[in-house]
Design a protein around this motif. Structure first.
Motif, PDB file in Angstrom:
ATOM      1  N   VAL A 100      84.365  24.903  14.976  1.00 20.11           N
ATOM      2  CA  VAL A 100      84.681  26.335  15.030  1.00 20.11           C
ATOM      3  C   VAL A 100      85.399  26.892  16.430  1.00 20.11           C
ATOM      4  O   VAL A 100      86.128  27.751  16.332  1.00 20.11           O
ATOM      5  CB  VAL A 100      83.377  27.194  14.714  1.00 20.11           C
ATOM      6  CG1 VAL A 100      83.601  28.851  14.934  1.00 20.11           C
ATOM      7  CG2 VAL A 100      83.024  26.985  13.265  1.00 20.11           C
ATOM      8  N   VAL A 101      84.844  26.233  17.568  1.00 15.39           N
ATOM      9  CA  VAL A 101      85.453  26.484  18.665  1.00 15.39           C
ATOM     10  C   VAL A 101      86.690  26.088  18.826  1.00 15.39           C
ATOM     11  O   VAL A 101      87.826  26.691  19.344  1.00 15.39           O
ATOM     12  CB  VAL A 101      84.629  25.841  19.713  1.00 15.39           C
ATOM     13  CG1 VAL A 101      85.333  25.889  21.185  1.00 15.39           C
ATOM     14  CG2 VAL A 101      83.389  26.579  19.913  1.00 15.39           C
ATOM     15  N   TYR A 102      87.197  24.816  18.473  1.00 15.09           N
ATOM     16  CA  TYR A 102      88.424  24.206  18.372  1.00 15.09           C
ATOM     17  C   TYR A 102      89.233  24.811  17.506  1.00 15.09           C
ATOM     18  O   TYR A 102      90.704  25.059  17.559  1.00 15.09           O
ATOM     19  CB  TYR A 102      88.542  22.739  18.124  1.00 15.09           C
ATOM     20  CG  TYR A 102      88.144  21.819  19.318  1.00 15.09           C
ATOM     21  CD1 TYR A 102      89.259  21.319  20.125  1.00 15.09           C
ATOM     22  CD2 TYR A 102      86.920  21.759  19.735  1.00 15.09           C
ATOM     23  CE1 TYR A 102      89.033  20.650  21.160  1.00 15.09           C
ATOM     24  CE2 TYR A 102      86.461  20.807  20.822  1.00 15.09           C
ATOM     25  CZ  TYR A 102      87.729  20.372  21.656  1.00 15.09           C
ATOM     26  OH  TYR A 102      87.376  19.527  22.799  1.00 15.09           O
ATOM     27  N   GLY A 103      88.679  25.425  16.335  1.00  9.35           N
ATOM     28  CA  GLY A 103      89.581  25.936  15.328  1.00  9.35           C
ATOM     29  C   GLY A 103      90.068  27.517  15.942  1.00  9.35           C
ATOM     30  O   GLY A 103      90.963  27.886  15.524  1.00  9.35           O
ATOM     31  N   GLY A 104      89.300  28.264  16.934  1.00  8.05           N
ATOM     32  CA  GLY A 104      89.706  29.432  17.083  1.00  8.05           C
ATOM     33  C   GLY A 104      90.654  29.255  18.236  1.00  8.05           C
ATOM     34  O   GLY A 104      91.642  30.207  18.189  1.00  8.05           O
ATOM     35  N   GLN A 105      91.144  28.126  18.683  1.00  8.88           N
ATOM     36  CA  GLN A 105      92.328  28.100  19.489  1.00  8.88           C
ATOM     37  C   GLN A 105      93.507  28.324  18.845  1.00  8.88           C
ATOM     38  O   GLN A 105      94.502  28.878  19.018  1.00  8.88           O
ATOM     39  CB  GLN A 105      92.123  26.512  20.257  1.00  8.88           C
ATOM     40  CG  GLN A 105      91.195  26.595  21.378  1.00  8.88           C
ATOM     41  CD  GLN A 105      91.563  25.051  22.190  1.00  8.88           C
ATOM     42  OE1 GLN A 105      92.052  24.323  21.476  1.00  8.88           O
ATOM     43  NE2 GLN A 105      90.686  24.931  23.217  1.00  8.88           N
ATOM     44  N   VAL A 106      93.547  27.229  17.575  1.00  8.73           N
ATOM     45  CA  VAL A 106      94.665  27.363  16.698  1.00  8.73           C
ATOM     46  C   VAL A 106      94.941  28.792  16.327  1.00  8.73           C
ATOM     47  O   VAL A 106      96.205  29.412  16.064  1.00  8.73           O
ATOM     48  CB  VAL A 106      94.641  26.625  15.513  1.00  8.73           C
ATOM     49  CG1 VAL A 106      95.731  26.443  14.701  1.00  8.73           C
ATOM     50  CG2 VAL A 106      94.325  25.017  16.061  1.00  8.73           C
ATOM     51  N   SER A 107      93.825  29.682  15.644  1.00 19.54           N
ATOM     52  CA  SER A 107      93.913  30.928  15.036  1.00 19.54           C
ATOM     53  C   SER A 107      94.623  31.929  16.232  1.00 19.54           C
ATOM     54  O   SER A 107      95.780  32.476  15.768  1.00 19.54           O
ATOM     55  CB  SER A 107      92.651  31.242  14.460  1.00 19.54           C
ATOM     56  OG  SER A 107      92.383  30.617  13.532  1.00 19.54           O
ATOM     57  N   LEU A 108      93.973  31.750  17.204  1.00 20.02           N
ATOM     58  CA  LEU A 108      94.528  32.739  18.496  1.00 20.02           C
ATOM     59  C   LEU A 108      95.788  32.522  18.990  1.00 20.02           C
ATOM     60  O   LEU A 108      96.754  33.280  19.294  1.00 20.02           O
ATOM     61  CB  LEU A 108      93.335  32.779  19.539  1.00 20.02           C
ATOM     62  CG  LEU A 108      92.023  33.397  19.254  1.00 20.02           C
ATOM     63  CD1 LEU A 108      91.152  33.227  20.535  1.00 20.02           C
ATOM     64  CD2 LEU A 108      92.277  34.812  18.694  1.00 20.02           C
TER      65      LEU A 108
END
Length: 319
Positions: free
Chosen positions: A112-120
């Motif tokens: 989830v933390v790494y996925g936030g990088q892509v979305s942001l």
């Protein structure tokens, strides 16, 4: 002799009259009670950023967005490997695994933390590109007008009618689905909205007195656009750009949910895509990325709405 005495008495009376001291006059100027209110009103209108940062929505959603961004970009240094499968399969949230694990035994907090990088990154990159294209095309069209305005408006209309989802599907089939392609497609299909706002502001500002004075002084059009038109057109552009961030995150999440995304760097939408087969047995796989998408888009939209109210205090009022 009598005549001479009369002249002397008249001279003496005039001297005495000239030597009379007049009392000091105290002049009092009463300022109306309404004047400080008017001054305060003008002062508040002259500093919309101060109004924006004091709004309750800004004080709540601003720190929330900062926390989400910090967790997404600083959190990878403190969480485990997002691709490691050395964990129990589908373990529910606990003290050891705060967000549980997925179907392959991967720590879901790290994913989830790494996925936030892509979305942001997708959201803010698309917003930055839209603002850049919009300022360039809209500024030139609104300032020069005429044939340049007509040609640039037709170009903007062409890109505006392109279906972003279909274009993303075609580009993914031909070029592969990675983050750069997705950002480019979203920016191409979303910048005309910002460009129209810049064009309208440039047309208004180019008719003002200080711009006419700059023209009369012999300054070039490029210098006037850069130094006078664009800085004064930025407030509504920033509002439109902030709204673009939320739209880009939602569209990227929807594309990832459909399987169009970078498989090497999954986003929150890709996590939702992989969680749809485990909605009943592992609720946490869909709840946490879905909640983060909701909170991020809500925070960005509320900040954009607050910015709009601060820079356009009369917008939406019935007159």
């Amino acid at each position: 002799m009598t005549t001479q005495n009369s002249i002397d008495r008249d001279s003496t009376d005039r001297v005495r009259a000239d030597s009379v001291e007049l009392p000091d006059l105290e002049v009092r100027i009463d300022i109306p009670a309404t004047e400080p209110v008017a001054i305060a009103g003008r002062r508040s209108q002259a500093s919309p950023w101060r109004v924006f940062f004091r709004k309750p929505s800004t004080l709540f959603f601003g720190p929330l967005l900062v926390v989400i961004a910090l967790v997404s970009f600083v959190g990878p240094f403190f969480v485990g490997d997002p691709v490691s499968t050395a964990h129990p399969v589908l373990a529910p949230p606990s003290l050891e695994y705060p967000l549980g694990t997925d179907q392959l035994g991967r720590d879901y907090l790290a994913r989830v933390v790494y996925g936030g990088q892509v979305s942001l990154l997708v959201g803010f990159s698309v917003a930055f590109l839209c603002m850049t294209f919009g300022l360039l095309v809209g500024g030139l069209a609104g300032y020069y007008g005429g044939a340049i305005d007509t040609g640039l408006v037709k170009i903007a209309e062409f890109f505006q009618v392109l279906p972003g989802l279909v274009l993303a599907l075609v580009a993914a089939a031909l070029l592969g689905s990675n983050m750069l392609i997705i950002v480019s497609i979203l920016a191409i299909t979303m910048w005309p909205g910002v460009g129209r706002i810049v064009r309208a502001e440039a047309m208004r500002i180019s008719q003002l007195g200080y711009v006419e004075s700059a023209k009369a002084a012999g300054f070039s059009g490029a210098r006037i656009i850069w130094s006078d038109v664009i800085p004064n057109a930025m407030p509504p552009v920033l509002v439109a750009t902030s709204m673009t961030v939320g739209r880009a995150i939602l569209i990227e999440s929807g594309l990832a949910y459909l399987g169009i995304g970078d498989t090497n760097r999954p986003s929150w939408g890709a996590l939702l895509n992989s969680a749809q087969s485990y909605m009943q047995s592992a609720w946490w796989l869909a709840v946490f990325p879905g909640a983060l998408i909701f909170l991020t888009v809500l925070a960005v939209n509320m900040l954009g709405d607050g910015m709009n109210d601060s820079f356009n205090p009369t917008a939406g009022r019935v007159k």
